[in-house]
Write a protein that holds these residues in place. Structure first.
Motif, PDB file in Angstrom:
ATOM      1  N   VAL A  78      31.890  65.441  71.539  1.00  0.00           N
ATOM      2  CA  VAL A  78      33.502  65.218  71.957  1.00  0.00           C
ATOM      3  C   VAL A  78      33.796  63.909  71.952  1.00  0.00           C
ATOM      4  O   VAL A  78      32.967  62.885  71.578  1.00  0.00           O
ATOM      5  N   ASP A  79      34.900  63.601  71.853  1.00  0.00           N
ATOM      6  CA  ASP A  79      35.574  62.110  72.063  1.00  0.00           C
ATOM      7  C   ASP A  79      35.458  61.328  73.065  1.00  0.00           C
ATOM      8  O   ASP A  79      35.434  60.324  73.153  1.00  0.00           O
ATOM      9  N   GLU A  80      35.659  62.186  74.273  1.00  0.00           N
ATOM     10  CA  GLU A  80      35.939  61.270  75.519  1.00  0.00           C
ATOM     11  C   GLU A  80      35.490  62.423  76.629  1.00  0.00           C
ATOM     12  O   GLU A  80      35.711  63.743  76.443  1.00  0.00           O
ATOM     13  N   VAL A  81      34.930  61.812  77.648  1.00  0.00           N
ATOM     14  CA  VAL A  81      34.646  62.731  78.935  1.00  0.00           C
ATOM     15  C   VAL A  81      35.135  61.910  79.989  1.00  0.00           C
ATOM     16  O   VAL A  81      34.979  60.809  80.180  1.00  0.00           O
ATOM     17  N   ARG A  82      35.859  62.730  81.008  1.00  0.00           N
ATOM     18  CA  ARG A  82      36.227  62.229  82.307  1.00  0.00           C
ATOM     19  C   ARG A  82      35.125  62.663  83.268  1.00  0.00           C
ATOM     20  O   ARG A  82      34.203  63.474  83.121  1.00  0.00           O
TER      21      ARG A  82
END
Lengths: 127, 148
Positions: free
Chosen positions: B92-96
């Motif tokens: 994925v590109d980003e994780v919160r």
């Protein structure tokens, strides 16, 4: 039972950008000076064909591999012998065992990963 | 009616989706993956993880929010997840951070249009589909031809 600390020798071929390895114990012979104009008898496919890869124009040797299912003659680029710990060959996960991965038994990770072919499956599927 | 959920929001390209946090074991940085010849697009290769090879699952392709991963394409984060006894990697590109979503913020997937959504959540005013990893793996193992 496999001794995972033991060393094993892989015969490693390049096929395009893919590196393909075979356990050296299954490689009976490697013959020099193969050309398309004077092919070695019976070696009518590239080693990459075991993984469904298209032909490689740079093949230059013929090899003979043996397994429980018979003998297979293949063409390949000039190989390198690589000694690795047996434990470095990592089994492929179930989710990945599809398509061209049918003839693979594992992978050696590294800067240039090696896809390790299972000689039994390869000869069973092509002889 | 869904109960409360613990979710991990992830972004691929410009689309946010949520995964159930319980299915995620670890978050790695950008990780090179090895393509396998003949692999189906939804599982294009493998990733090294703790001495094992684990399958790379292109969840963004499966849910229809991004084109297939190209050979050599690496995303900034890789989730290591588990479902139905299988462990796999999701780029994925980003994780919160993990969010707890109360029951009144969980509903059936209606407004968000991604495949394999089992619910929809309202996260800080943003509607987000909750992707069903069990269904994703079932799709790969049972009906791979449809995925390819």
């Amino acid at each position: 039972v496999t001794d995972r600390d033991a060393a094993m020798t892989l015969v490693v071929f390049s096929h395009g950008d893919t590196r393909i390895g075979l356990d050296a114990r299954n490689v009976i012979s490697i013959e020099d000076a193969w050309t398309r104009e004077s092919p070695h008898d019976g070696a009518d496919r590239d080693v990459g064909a075991l993984l469904g890869l298209p032909p490689d124009d740079e093949v230059e040797v013929a090899l003979t591999i043996a397994s429980r299912h018979g003998v297979l003659r293949l063409r390949a680029r000039r190989p390198a012998m690589v000694e690795i710990p047996a434990a470095a060959v990592t089994a492929l996960p179930l989710l990945s065992r599809r398509g061209g991965a049918d003839n693979l038994c594992g992978i050696v990770f590294g800067d240039e990963p090696i896809l390790v072919v299972d000689p039994d499956r390869a000869t069973a599927s092509t002889t | 009616m869904e109960g409360s959920l613990h979710v991990l929001p992830v972004r691929v390209e410009d689309v946010w989706i949520a995964l159930e946090a319980a299915g995620v074991e670890e978050i790695l940085g950008a990780t090179r993956w090895v393509p396998l010849p003949g692999a189906i697009p939804a599982v294009p290769g493998v990733v090294p993880w703790r001495g094992q090879a684990i399958a790379l699952v292109d969840i963004a392709l499966l849910v229809g929010i991004a084109p297939p991963l190209a050979e050599g394409e690496v995303r900034a984060r890789v989730l290591v997840a588990q479902s139905d006894g299988m462990r796999f990697a999701i780029p994925v590109d980003e994780v919160r951070e993990v969010h707890h979503v109360p029951p009144d913020a969980v509903g059936p997937a209606r407004a968000t249009k991604v495949r394999l959504a089992r619910a929809e959540i309202d996260l800080d005013g943003r509607l987000m589909p909750v992707v069903d990893l069990v269904a994703a793996i079932a799709l790969i193992t049972g009906k791979e031809a449809e995925v390819a």
